[in-house]
Design a protein around this motif. Structure first.
Motif, PDB file in Angstrom:
ATOM      1  N   LYS A 149     -60.002   8.282  15.222  1.00 55.35           N
ATOM      2  CA  LYS A 149     -60.678   7.370  16.133  1.00 55.35           C
ATOM      3  C   LYS A 149     -59.659   6.692  17.041  1.00 55.35           C
ATOM      4  CE  LYS A 149     -65.096   7.233  15.158  1.00 55.35           C
ATOM      5  NZ  LYS A 149     -66.101   7.449  16.131  1.00 55.35           N
ATOM      6  N   ARG A 150     -59.956   6.681  18.311  1.00 58.71           N
ATOM      7  CA  ARG A 150     -59.119   6.003  19.304  1.00 58.71           C
ATOM      8  C   ARG A 150     -59.377   4.511  19.183  1.00 58.71           C
ATOM      9  NH1 ARG A 150     -60.489   8.937  22.780  1.00 58.71           N
ATOM     10  NH2 ARG A 150     -58.646  10.148  23.167  1.00 58.71           N
ATOM     11  N   ALA A 151     -58.328   3.728  19.331  1.00 55.43           N
ATOM     12  CA  ALA A 151     -58.484   2.280  19.265  1.00 55.43           C
ATOM     13  C   ALA A 151     -59.454   1.828  20.356  1.00 55.43           C
ATOM     14  CB  ALA A 151     -57.131   1.602  19.450  1.00 55.43           C
ATOM     15  N   GLY A 152     -60.447   1.073  19.972  1.00 56.75           N
ATOM     16  CA  GLY A 152     -61.411   0.551  20.933  1.00 56.75           C
ATOM     17  C   GLY A 152     -62.586   1.472  21.200  1.00 56.75           C
ATOM     18  N   SER A 153     -62.608   2.673  20.611  1.00 59.34           N
ATOM     19  CA  SER A 153     -63.685   3.609  20.910  1.00 59.34           C
ATOM     20  C   SER A 153     -65.013   3.213  20.272  1.00 59.34           C
ATOM     21  CB  SER A 153     -63.304   5.031  20.498  1.00 59.34           C
ATOM     22  OG  SER A 153     -63.157   5.122  19.108  1.00 59.34           O
ATOM     23  N   SER A 154     -65.002   2.210  19.457  1.00 61.61           N
ATOM     24  CA  SER A 154     -66.268   1.725  18.910  1.00 61.61           C
ATOM     25  C   SER A 154     -66.473   0.246  19.238  1.00 61.61           C
ATOM     26  CB  SER A 154     -66.315   1.949  17.401  1.00 61.61           C
ATOM     27  OG  SER A 154     -65.269   1.242  16.779  1.00 61.61           O
ATOM     28  N   SER A 155     -65.708  -0.261  20.200  1.00 59.70           N
ATOM     29  CA  SER A 155     -65.873  -1.661  20.585  1.00 59.70           C
ATOM     30  C   SER A 155     -67.223  -1.844  21.277  1.00 59.70           C
ATOM     31  CB  SER A 155     -64.743  -2.114  21.502  1.00 59.70           C
ATOM     32  OG  SER A 155     -64.918  -1.573  22.789  1.00 59.70           O
ATOM     33  N   ASP A 156     -67.669  -3.063  21.303  1.00 58.14           N
ATOM     34  CA  ASP A 156     -68.957  -3.389  21.905  1.00 58.14           C
ATOM     35  C   ASP A 156     -68.967  -3.046  23.398  1.00 58.14           C
ATOM     36  OD1 ASP A 156     -71.568  -4.409  21.651  1.00 58.14           O
ATOM     37  OD2 ASP A 156     -70.922  -6.329  22.510  1.00 58.14           O
ATOM     38  N   VAL A 157     -67.884  -3.367  24.099  1.00 61.91           N
ATOM     39  CA  VAL A 157     -67.804  -3.082  25.535  1.00 61.91           C
ATOM     40  C   VAL A 157     -67.842  -1.574  25.785  1.00 61.91           C
ATOM     41  CG1 VAL A 157     -66.327  -3.237  27.582  1.00 61.91           C
ATOM     42  CG2 VAL A 157     -66.582  -5.206  26.072  1.00 61.91           C
ATOM     43  N   TYR A 158     -67.095  -0.809  25.011  1.00 64.14           N
ATOM     44  CA  TYR A 158     -67.072   0.648  25.161  1.00 64.14           C
ATOM     45  C   TYR A 158     -68.463   1.232  24.934  1.00 64.14           C
ATOM     46  CZ  TYR A 158     -66.051   5.531  24.045  1.00 64.14           C
ATOM     47  OH  TYR A 158     -66.060   6.907  24.012  1.00 64.14           O
ATOM     48  N   LEU A 159     -69.116   0.822  23.870  1.00 66.38           N
ATOM     49  CA  LEU A 159     -70.447   1.356  23.550  1.00 66.38           C
ATOM     50  C   LEU A 159     -71.482   0.980  24.608  1.00 66.38           C
ATOM     51  CD1 LEU A 159     -70.443   0.739  19.700  1.00 66.38           C
ATOM     52  CD2 LEU A 159     -70.096   2.914  20.900  1.00 66.38           C
ATOM     53  N   LYS A 160     -71.433  -0.256  25.092  1.00 64.94           N
ATOM     54  CA  LYS A 160     -72.371  -0.679  26.135  1.00 64.94           C
ATOM     55  C   LYS A 160     -72.102   0.049  27.453  1.00 64.94           C
ATOM     56  CE  LYS A 160     -73.637  -5.160  24.319  1.00 64.94           C
ATOM     57  NZ  LYS A 160     -73.687  -6.603  24.520  1.00 64.94           N
ATOM     58  N   THR A 161     -70.824   0.294  27.748  1.00 63.71           N
ATOM     59  CA  THR A 161     -70.483   1.034  28.967  1.00 63.71           C
ATOM     60  C   THR A 161     -71.001   2.463  28.874  1.00 63.71           C
ATOM     61  OG1 THR A 161     -68.513  -0.333  29.280  1.00 63.71           O
ATOM     62  CG2 THR A 161     -68.589   1.764  30.476  1.00 63.71           C
ATOM     63  N   ARG A 162     -70.819   3.105  27.726  1.00 67.27           N
ATOM     64  CA  ARG A 162     -71.344   4.470  27.534  1.00 67.27           C
ATOM     65  C   ARG A 162     -72.856   4.498  27.686  1.00 67.27           C
ATOM     66  NH1 ARG A 162     -70.011   7.869  22.673  1.00 67.27           N
ATOM     67  NH2 ARG A 162     -71.376   9.213  23.839  1.00 67.27           N
ATOM     68  N   GLU A 163     -73.524   3.511  27.134  1.00 63.75           N
ATOM     69  CA  GLU A 163     -74.985   3.440  27.245  1.00 63.75           C
ATOM     70  C   GLU A 163     -75.394   3.258  28.711  1.00 63.75           C
ATOM     71  OE1 GLU A 163     -78.663   0.552  25.810  1.00 63.75           O
ATOM     72  OE2 GLU A 163     -76.704   0.344  24.856  1.00 63.75           O
ATOM     73  N   TYR A 164     -74.700   2.381  29.423  1.00 66.31           N
ATOM     74  CA  TYR A 164     -75.013   2.105  30.829  1.00 66.31           C
ATOM     75  C   TYR A 164     -74.830   3.356  31.686  1.00 66.31           C
ATOM     76  CZ  TYR A 164     -74.676   0.160  35.529  1.00 66.31           C
ATOM     77  OH  TYR A 164     -74.863  -0.086  36.857  1.00 66.31           O
ATOM     78  N   VAL A 165     -73.672   3.998  31.596  1.00 63.80           N
ATOM     79  CA  VAL A 165     -73.428   5.168  32.439  1.00 63.80           C
ATOM     80  C   VAL A 165     -74.329   6.329  32.036  1.00 63.80           C
ATOM     81  CG1 VAL A 165     -71.092   4.494  33.084  1.00 63.80           C
ATOM     82  CG2 VAL A 165     -71.416   6.006  31.124  1.00 63.80           C
ATOM     83  N   GLY A 166     -74.690   6.406  30.760  1.00 66.36           N
ATOM     84  CA  GLY A 166     -75.622   7.436  30.323  1.00 66.36           C
ATOM     85  C   GLY A 166     -77.000   7.245  30.934  1.00 66.36           C
ATOM     86  N   MET A 167     -77.372   5.988  31.126  1.00 66.02           N
ATOM     87  CA  MET A 167     -78.680   5.679  31.682  1.00 66.02           C
ATOM     88  C   MET A 167     -78.708   5.885  33.203  1.00 66.02           C
ATOM     89  SD  MET A 167     -80.822   2.110  31.298  1.00 66.02           S
ATOM     90  CE  MET A 167     -80.359   2.038  29.582  1.00 66.02           C
ATOM     91  N   PHE A 168     -77.633   5.525  33.890  1.00 64.51           N
ATOM     92  CA  PHE A 168     -77.653   5.501  35.349  1.00 64.51           C
ATOM     93  C   PHE A 168     -76.931   6.659  36.032  1.00 64.51           C
ATOM     94  CE2 PHE A 168     -78.551   1.067  34.280  1.00 64.51           C
ATOM     95  CZ  PHE A 168     -79.718   0.904  34.995  1.00 64.51           C
TER      96      PHE A 168
END
Length: 158
Positions: free
Chosen positions: A62-81
């Motif tokens: 696991k990469r450091a920060g790959s499960s952080s809240d900001v990372y997960l929310k960013t992935r969700e956002y770009v996945g949606m838009f």
């Protein structure tokens, strides 16, 4: 009798520097320190984060920060838009929009404007100029419309 006193928890992060006030994305594009910084469209960001997620899941480390809240929310956002989710299509849109870099009057289309064109998927040159005012006077309507048409042909409406 006075009420209970509240103590603030200590600040755990550095203080954010005050905004310089030189950022503006209107008819005159001023991005401050980010002026010459490469920009990604939402679809390109989605592609990048998806590849990082695949790499993390394949390799097991696991990469450091790959499960952080900001990372997960960013992935969700770009996945949606993200308008383009297929890797090949993202590459094609990047090639089409990158052809505009440096072309046109006044120094040409910037990386920021290129990323905005790839993200917004405007239908007409007028719509593009309304949403990205700094494009005004850089490209003629025919050249801009041609690029917008090429990008629109790649859109997946599913």
């Amino acid at each position: 009798m006075a009420g209970p006193t509240q103590t603030r928890p200590p600040t755990l992060s550095r203080a954010r520097p005050p905004p310089t006030g030189d950022e503006e994305a209107t008819t005159v594009l001023r991005l401050g320190d980010m002026d010459n910084t490469p920009c990604l469209s939402v679809a390109e960001c989605h592609e990048l984060l998806s590849r990082l997620a695949e790499k993390d899941s394949d390799g097991g480390n696991k990469r450091a920060g790959s499960s952080s809240d900001v990372y997960l929310k960013t992935r969700e956002y770009v996945g949606m838009f993200a308008r383009f989710k297929d890797s090949k299509t993202v590459t094609q849109v990047d090639a089409i929009s990158s052809a505009l870099l440096g072309k046109g009057a006044g120094g040409g289309v910037t990386a920021f404007e290129r990323a905005q064109l790839a993200t917004l998927c405007c239908d007409t040159a007028e719509e593009a100029r309304t949403l990205i005012p700094s494009l005004e006077g850089k490209l003629d309507d025919e050249a801009l419309q041609s690029v917008l048409d090429d990008i629109s042909k790649l859109r997946d409406f599913s």
